[in-house]
Design a protein around this motif. Structure first.
Motif, PDB file in Angstrom:
ATOM      1  N   CYS A  80       0.841  -1.206   0.000  1.00  0.00           N
ATOM      2  CA  CYS A  80       0.000   0.000   0.000  1.00  0.00           C
ATOM      3  C   CYS A  80       0.871   1.249   0.000  1.00  0.00           C
ATOM      4  O   CYS A  80       0.543   2.237  -0.645  1.00  0.00           O
ATOM      5  N   TRP A  81       1.987   1.209   0.692  1.00  0.00           N
ATOM      6  CA  TRP A  81       2.890   2.365   0.757  1.00  0.00           C
ATOM      7  C   TRP A  81       3.475   2.677  -0.615  1.00  0.00           C
ATOM      8  O   TRP A  81       3.529   3.826  -1.022  1.00  0.00           O
ATOM      9  N   PHE A  82       3.912   1.638  -1.347  1.00  0.00           N
ATOM     10  CA  PHE A  82       4.596   1.860  -2.623  1.00  0.00           C
ATOM     11  C   PHE A  82       3.650   1.872  -3.827  1.00  0.00           C
ATOM     12  O   PHE A  82       3.847   2.656  -4.748  1.00  0.00           O
ATOM     13  N   LEU A  83       2.633   1.019  -3.845  1.00  0.00           N
ATOM     14  CA  LEU A  83       1.766   0.883  -5.021  1.00  0.00           C
ATOM     15  C   LEU A  83       0.298   1.099  -4.677  1.00  0.00           C
ATOM     16  O   LEU A  83      -0.576   0.611  -5.391  1.00  0.00           O
ATOM     17  N   GLY A  84       0.025   1.803  -3.605  1.00  0.00           N
ATOM     18  CA  GLY A  84      -1.350   2.000  -3.161  1.00  0.00           C
ATOM     19  C   GLY A  84      -2.223   2.730  -4.158  1.00  0.00           C
ATOM     20  O   GLY A  84      -3.407   2.447  -4.294  1.00  0.00           O
ATOM     21  N   GLU A  85      -1.661   3.669  -4.895  1.00  0.00           N
ATOM     22  CA  GLU A  85      -2.468   4.442  -5.836  1.00  0.00           C
ATOM     23  C   GLU A  85      -3.008   3.601  -6.980  1.00  0.00           C
ATOM     24  O   GLU A  85      -3.924   4.009  -7.678  1.00  0.00           O
ATOM     25  N   PHE A  86      -2.455   2.401  -7.169  1.00  0.00           N
ATOM     26  CA  PHE A  86      -2.950   1.503  -8.203  1.00  0.00           C
ATOM     27  C   PHE A  86      -3.795   0.368  -7.632  1.00  0.00           C
ATOM     28  O   PHE A  86      -4.284  -0.473  -8.370  1.00  0.00           O
ATOM     29  N   GLY A  87      -3.959   0.301  -6.319  1.00  0.00           N
ATOM     30  CA  GLY A  87      -4.795  -0.710  -5.689  1.00  0.00           C
ATOM     31  C   GLY A  87      -4.169  -2.095  -5.658  1.00  0.00           C
ATOM     32  O   GLY A  87      -4.881  -3.085  -5.462  1.00  0.00           O
ATOM     33  N   ILE A  88      -2.871  -2.196  -5.814  1.00  0.00           N
ATOM     34  CA  ILE A  88      -2.207  -3.499  -5.836  1.00  0.00           C
ATOM     35  C   ILE A  88      -2.317  -4.182  -4.468  1.00  0.00           C
ATOM     36  O   ILE A  88      -2.435  -5.406  -4.383  1.00  0.00           O
ATOM     37  N   HIS A  89      -2.317  -3.409  -3.408  1.00  0.00           N
ATOM     38  CA  HIS A  89      -2.449  -4.000  -2.070  1.00  0.00           C
ATOM     39  C   HIS A  89      -3.793  -4.689  -1.902  1.00  0.00           C
ATOM     40  O   HIS A  89      -3.897  -5.684  -1.196  1.00  0.00           O
ATOM     41  N   ARG A  90      -4.810  -4.195  -2.577  1.00  0.00           N
ATOM     42  CA  ARG A  90      -6.126  -4.828  -2.493  1.00  0.00           C
ATOM     43  C   ARG A  90      -6.122  -6.190  -3.190  1.00  0.00           C
ATOM     44  O   ARG A  90      -6.757  -7.132  -2.743  1.00  0.00           O
ATOM     45  N   HIS A  91      -5.410  -6.305  -4.301  1.00  0.00           N
ATOM     46  CA  HIS A  91      -5.294  -7.598  -4.976  1.00  0.00           C
ATOM     47  C   HIS A  91      -4.500  -8.582  -4.118  1.00  0.00           C
ATOM     48  O   HIS A  91      -4.817  -9.761  -4.086  1.00  0.00           O
ATOM     49  N   TYR A  92      -3.491  -8.082  -3.443  1.00  0.00           N
ATOM     50  CA  TYR A  92      -2.707  -8.927  -2.551  1.00  0.00           C
ATOM     51  C   TYR A  92      -3.587  -9.506  -1.450  1.00  0.00           C
ATOM     52  O   TYR A  92      -3.399 -10.634  -1.021  1.00  0.00           O
ATOM     53  N   MET A  93      -4.572  -8.739  -1.001  1.00  0.00           N
ATOM     54  CA  MET A  93      -5.458  -9.194   0.056  1.00  0.00           C
ATOM     55  C   MET A  93      -6.676  -9.949  -0.471  1.00  0.00           C
ATOM     56  O   MET A  93      -7.524 -10.351   0.299  1.00  0.00           O
ATOM     57  N   GLY A  94      -6.789 -10.123  -1.788  1.00  0.00           N
ATOM     58  CA  GLY A  94      -7.830 -10.981  -2.345  1.00  0.00           C
ATOM     59  C   GLY A  94      -9.113 -10.280  -2.721  1.00  0.00           C
ATOM     60  O   GLY A  94     -10.193 -10.830  -2.517  1.00  0.00           O
TER      61      GLY A  94
END
Length: 144
Positions: A80-94
């Motif tokens: 979320c810190w590095f790629l949060g603006e693209f929502g990648i952390h949300r994909h990581y969490m499923g």
């Protein structure tokens, strides 16, 4: 401009000299690698419980299987810190597949506000070592 070029050259020279010194420090022990492979157990596809149950009942719908996210709280926070603006952390969490599009089209989640709140929520969850409430959450605002 000369200072920038000189600084870049100095950094490159130091990094190459550091790599040249450490080349001999690493060796590969072939006997140890062969021993690890000799002691390893063979794993067949039938040994895996989920795969075995799907083989026994191929008509079982995939949607009925429970998905459990094994997302690391600190990993989700760092993404979320590095790629949060693209929502990648949300994909990581499923989360759902088009969530990256929602975050990107809203300029990082309503101009970064959603990402900032996600970051704070994930930081608190990482400190408590529990982000299960946010895993597999398909809503745009995961904290609601």
């Amino acid at each position: 401009m000369k200072k920038v070029i000189f600084s870049l050259f100095a950094v490159l020279a130091l990094s190459f000299s550091a790599m040249a010194e450490g080349v001999d420090a690493y060796t590969i022990d072939d006997n140890a690698i062969e021993q690890v492979f000799a002691e390893a157990a063979d794993v067949n596809a039938g040994d895996v419980e989920l795969f075995g149950s799907m083989m026994m009942n191929p008509e079982m719908p995939v949607a009925s299987m429970q998905t459990v996210s094994s997302a690391n709280p600190w990993g989700a926070w760092a993404i979320c810190w590095f790629l949060g603006e693209f929502g990648i952390h949300r994909h990581y969490m499923g989360t759902s597949k088009p969530m990256w599009l929602y975050y990107t089209l809203t300029c990082g989640g309503i101009f970064g506000v959603v990402v900032l709140v996600d970051w704070v929520v994930l930081l608190i969850g990482a400190i408590q070592n529990d982000i299960s409430a946010y895993c597999n959450n398909d809503s745009f605002f995961m904290w609601l």
